[in-house]
Scaffold this motif. Sequence first.
Motif, PDB file in Angstrom:
ATOM      1  N   TRP A 214       1.183  -1.097   0.159  1.00 59.58           N
ATOM      2  CA  TRP A 214      -0.118   0.293  -0.129  1.00 59.58           C
ATOM      3  C   TRP A 214       0.775   0.926   0.089  1.00 59.58           C
ATOM      4  CZ3 TRP A 214      -5.665  -0.679   0.300  1.00 59.58           C
ATOM      5  CH2 TRP A 214      -5.898  -1.557   0.875  1.00 59.58           C
ATOM      6  N   GLY A 215       0.438   2.418  -0.520  1.00 61.73           N
ATOM      7  CA  GLY A 215       1.188   3.224  -0.933  1.00 61.73           C
ATOM      8  C   GLY A 215       0.439   5.139  -0.428  1.00 61.73           C
ATOM      9  N   CYS A 216       1.282   5.258  -1.170  1.00 64.44           N
ATOM     10  CA  CYS A 216      -0.018   7.598  -1.251  1.00 64.44           C
ATOM     11  C   CYS A 216       0.616   7.347  -2.645  1.00 64.44           C
ATOM     12  CB  CYS A 216       0.097   8.127  -0.496  1.00 64.44           C
ATOM     13  SG  CYS A 216      -0.132   7.976   0.952  1.00 64.44           S
ATOM     14  N   SER A 217       0.139   8.422  -4.206  1.00 64.10           N
ATOM     15  CA  SER A 217      -0.027   8.449  -4.878  1.00 64.10           C
ATOM     16  C   SER A 217       1.711  10.058  -5.125  1.00 64.10           C
ATOM     17  CB  SER A 217      -0.596   9.224  -5.845  1.00 64.10           C
ATOM     18  OG  SER A 217      -0.974  10.250  -5.258  1.00 64.10           O
TER      19      SER A 217
ATOM     20  N   THR B 191      -0.625  -2.138  -4.973  1.00 64.12           N
ATOM     21  CA  THR B 191       0.639  -2.686  -5.993  1.00 64.12           C
ATOM     22  C   THR B 191       0.723  -4.345  -5.508  1.00 64.12           C
ATOM     23  OG1 THR B 191       2.019  -0.455  -6.414  1.00 64.12           O
ATOM     24  CG2 THR B 191       2.745  -2.489  -7.165  1.00 64.12           C
ATOM     25  N   LEU B 192       0.047  -5.467  -6.352  1.00 63.56           N
ATOM     26  CA  LEU B 192      -0.022  -6.355  -6.025  1.00 63.56           C
ATOM     27  C   LEU B 192       0.890  -7.289  -7.798  1.00 63.56           C
ATOM     28  CD1 LEU B 192      -3.901  -6.028  -5.936  1.00 63.56           C
ATOM     29  CD2 LEU B 192      -2.615  -7.215  -4.283  1.00 63.56           C
ATOM     30  N   VAL B 193       2.144  -7.653  -6.547  1.00 71.36           N
ATOM     31  CA  VAL B 193       3.078  -8.208  -8.049  1.00 71.36           C
ATOM     32  C   VAL B 193       3.312  -9.513  -8.065  1.00 71.36           C
ATOM     33  CG1 VAL B 193       5.222  -8.208  -8.587  1.00 71.36           C
ATOM     34  CG2 VAL B 193       4.196  -5.823  -7.867  1.00 71.36           C
TER      35      VAL B 193
ATOM     36  N   VAL C 141      -0.949  -5.007 -10.932  1.00 70.85           N
ATOM     37  CA  VAL C 141      -1.869  -4.857 -11.074  1.00 70.85           C
ATOM     38  C   VAL C 141      -1.406  -3.128 -10.011  1.00 70.85           C
ATOM     39  CG1 VAL C 141      -4.025  -4.767 -10.639  1.00 70.85           C
ATOM     40  CG2 VAL C 141      -2.586  -6.144 -11.386  1.00 70.85           C
ATOM     41  N   SER C 142      -1.468  -1.870 -10.536  1.00 70.17           N
ATOM     42  CA  SER C 142      -1.372  -1.163  -9.269  1.00 70.17           C
ATOM     43  C   SER C 142      -2.918  -0.136  -8.971  1.00 70.17           C
ATOM     44  CB  SER C 142      -0.263  -0.015 -10.592  1.00 70.17           C
ATOM     45  OG  SER C 142       0.862  -0.950 -10.500  1.00 70.17           O
ATOM     46  N   LEU C 143      -3.168  -0.005  -8.245  1.00 68.95           N
ATOM     47  CA  LEU C 143      -4.307   0.236  -8.168  1.00 68.95           C
ATOM     48  C   LEU C 143      -4.413   2.149  -7.071  1.00 68.95           C
ATOM     49  CD1 LEU C 143      -6.532  -2.718  -6.919  1.00 68.95           C
ATOM     50  CD2 LEU C 143      -6.266  -2.169  -9.454  1.00 68.95           C
ATOM     51  N   ALA C 144      -5.385   2.717  -7.554  1.00 68.28           N
ATOM     52  CA  ALA C 144      -5.816   3.749  -6.893  1.00 68.28           C
ATOM     53  C   ALA C 144      -6.644   4.869  -6.523  1.00 68.28           C
ATOM     54  CB  ALA C 144      -5.019   5.067  -7.858  1.00 68.28           C
TER      55      ALA C 144
ATOM     56  N   ARG D  72     -10.378 -10.179   9.915  1.00 67.06           N
ATOM     57  CA  ARG D  72     -11.340  -8.467  10.309  1.00 67.06           C
ATOM     58  C   ARG D  72     -10.718  -7.564   9.127  1.00 67.06           C
ATOM     59  NH1 ARG D  72     -12.574  -8.542  15.298  1.00 67.06           N
ATOM     60  NH2 ARG D  72     -13.487 -10.328  16.464  1.00 67.06           N
ATOM     61  N   HIS D  73     -11.039  -7.543   7.931  1.00 66.54           N
ATOM     62  CA  HIS D  73      -9.896  -6.857   7.551  1.00 66.54           C
ATOM     63  C   HIS D  73      -8.717  -6.016   7.268  1.00 66.54           C
ATOM     64  CE1 HIS D  73     -14.994  -6.399   6.254  1.00 66.54           C
ATOM     65  NE2 HIS D  73     -15.020  -6.424   7.789  1.00 66.54           N
ATOM     66  N   SER D  74      -8.508  -6.765   7.878  1.00 67.24           N
ATOM     67  CA  SER D  74      -6.800  -6.234   7.187  1.00 67.24           C
ATOM     68  C   SER D  74      -6.220  -6.630   6.535  1.00 67.24           C
ATOM     69  CB  SER D  74      -6.114  -8.241   8.556  1.00 67.24           C
ATOM     70  OG  SER D  74      -4.278  -7.313   7.885  1.00 67.24           O
ATOM     71  N   PRO D  75      -5.133  -5.543   6.375  1.00 70.90           N
ATOM     72  CA  PRO D  75      -4.979  -5.117   4.834  1.00 70.90           C
ATOM     73  C   PRO D  75      -3.487  -5.771   4.396  1.00 70.90           C
ATOM     74  CG  PRO D  75      -3.761  -3.368   6.390  1.00 70.90           C
ATOM     75  CD  PRO D  75      -4.885  -4.322   7.133  1.00 70.90           C
ATOM     76  N   LYS D  76      -2.931  -6.733   5.334  1.00 70.27           N
ATOM     77  CA  LYS D  76      -2.201  -7.732   4.704  1.00 70.27           C
ATOM     78  C   LYS D  76      -2.380  -8.910   3.941  1.00 70.27           C
ATOM     79  CE  LYS D  76       0.571  -6.425   8.709  1.00 70.27           C
ATOM     80  NZ  LYS D  76       1.804  -6.810   9.786  1.00 70.27           N
ATOM     81  N   THR D  77      -4.264  -8.960   3.860  1.00 62.80           N
ATOM     82  CA  THR D  77      -4.583  -9.946   3.498  1.00 62.80           C
ATOM     83  C   THR D  77      -4.691  -9.567   1.524  1.00 62.80           C
ATOM     84  OG1 THR D  77      -6.651  -9.268   3.754  1.00 62.80           O
ATOM     85  CG2 THR D  77      -5.588 -10.366   5.463  1.00 62.80           C
ATOM     86  N   ASP D  78      -5.065  -8.342   1.248  1.00 63.25           N
ATOM     87  CA  ASP D  78      -4.354  -7.995  -0.059  1.00 63.25           C
ATOM     88  C   ASP D  78      -4.221  -8.764  -1.042  1.00 63.25           C
ATOM     89  OD1 ASP D  78      -5.346  -6.587  -2.291  1.00 63.25           O
ATOM     90  OD2 ASP D  78      -3.882  -5.160  -1.566  1.00 63.25           O
ATOM     91  N   HIS D  79      -4.786  -9.713  -1.956  1.00 61.69           N
ATOM     92  CA  HIS D  79      -4.354 -10.334  -2.543  1.00 61.69           C
ATOM     93  C   HIS D  79      -4.693 -10.119  -4.400  1.00 61.69           C
ATOM     94  CE1 HIS D  79      -7.984 -12.075  -0.798  1.00 61.69           C
ATOM     95  NE2 HIS D  79      -8.840 -12.136  -2.270  1.00 61.69           N
ATOM     96  N   ALA D  80      -4.854 -11.285  -5.465  1.00 63.05           N
ATOM     97  CA  ALA D  80      -5.216 -10.866  -6.743  1.00 63.05           C
ATOM     98  C   ALA D  80      -5.326 -11.650  -7.796  1.00 63.05           C
ATOM     99  CB  ALA D  80      -5.249  -9.495  -7.489  1.00 63.05           C
ATOM    100  N   MET D  81      -5.409 -12.545  -8.490  1.00 62.76           N
ATOM    101  CA  MET D  81      -5.762 -13.846  -9.139  1.00 62.76           C
ATOM    102  C   MET D  81      -5.417 -12.889 -10.674  1.00 62.76           C
ATOM    103  SD  MET D  81      -6.697 -14.185  -6.407  1.00 62.76           S
ATOM    104  CE  MET D  81      -8.136 -13.616  -6.006  1.00 62.76           C
ATOM    105  N   PHE D  82      -5.159 -13.812 -11.423  1.00 64.53           N
ATOM    106  CA  PHE D  82      -5.250 -13.425 -13.082  1.00 64.53           C
ATOM    107  C   PHE D  82      -5.275 -14.860 -14.272  1.00 64.53           C
ATOM    108  CE2 PHE D  82      -1.121 -14.272 -15.794  1.00 64.53           C
ATOM    109  CZ  PHE D  82      -1.377 -13.401 -17.101  1.00 64.53           C
ATOM    110  N   VAL D  83      -5.924 -14.913 -14.819  1.00 61.46           N
ATOM    111  CA  VAL D  83      -5.959 -16.474 -15.759  1.00 61.46           C
ATOM    112  C   VAL D  83      -5.577 -15.728 -17.106  1.00 61.46           C
ATOM    113  CG1 VAL D  83      -7.106 -17.398 -16.808  1.00 61.46           C
ATOM    114  CG2 VAL D  83      -7.549 -17.195 -14.236  1.00 61.46           C
TER     115      VAL D  83
END
Length: 330
Positions: free
Chosen positions: A208-211, A233-235, A275-278, A296-307
């Motif tokens: 997570w970050g700031c623009s 940012t999801l690498v 994938v970078s989101l703002a 509990r909505h922890s930011p550490k649980t962020d994830h993404a998928m791709f096919v």
Amino acid sequence: MGNEHRLLTLAVCLVLAGGLIAAVLGASRAAGPHAGTADGRPVASDYVDIRDVPRLTATPPGPEGSAGSMVVDCGRNEQGHYNEDNLVVSPGLLGGAHHTHAYVGNLSTNALSTEASLDAAATSCAGGDRSTYYWPVLRRPDRPGTRPHEDSAGHGNVGEIVPETSVLVEFRGNPVSKVVPMPRFLRAMTGDAVAYTADTEADVRARWGCSGSPDRATTRYPRCPAGERVTRTLVFPSCWNGLDTVGVTHRSHLLFTAANGVCPKDTFPVPELRVSLAYEIPPGLNVALDSFPEQRHSPKTDHAMFVNAMTDRQMAAVVRCLNEGRACRT
């Protein structure tokens, strides 16, 4: 007879006491390392002022590396493609994610998608890429959800969905070697949806970050200065085993490089997806990432998928761009 009755009563009490202790310990383990709030929302320790986050230093690619980049223009989900499915982790199970995902790319993706259905569907990507890219939504718990999919996930995932201000889908090369093509219909994931209760944070990958501070990244929700956007940012992993498009654990077939960019033994470097989101988030506002209830909505649980549903020709163009060190867009 009286002694037998007393012994039976004592035994029952011991069993009940043991059950109570087990329940308490089980609840404690399920809560993870942080107690959280009674309603499951993020707590103060989940947030950090971006100015308190150390700066990162980037390592430039070596002479044998593939320094190019390919941006795939897939919009920012203007079509409103949301569902509670997870084709990569829970194929065939409608609602299996228990939280809401946002999508770009393939417009048909759900839990029942097949290679044939993905290959025949429309896409939001300008260059015709039919791949699917998706991630959990971000919400404002202070506002009730009124639109479709804002109250369909349940499990404590409530509130107005914050739309992405921008979505950047980008493929990069490997810093120490050339890359080879991904196979068609390769399935990939990054991040750990159960990181809050996991014993290790080894699979926590989202940043997570700031623009206004692209050189600072954190695993916590950032507090950004006024006028700056919150970023995610999801690498994805980029070392393929050369055999499988699907892994038993959803990770075993596609691994991350070492810190120096070298792929593990018996794997091959493929294009690295990021994938970078703002988001436009008012300063000081608390947000909540969709998650499983116990996370509990922890930011550490962020994830993404791709096919990967690119054609062989489209993937070849990505590889050529990266290996030639060019900046490309499609």
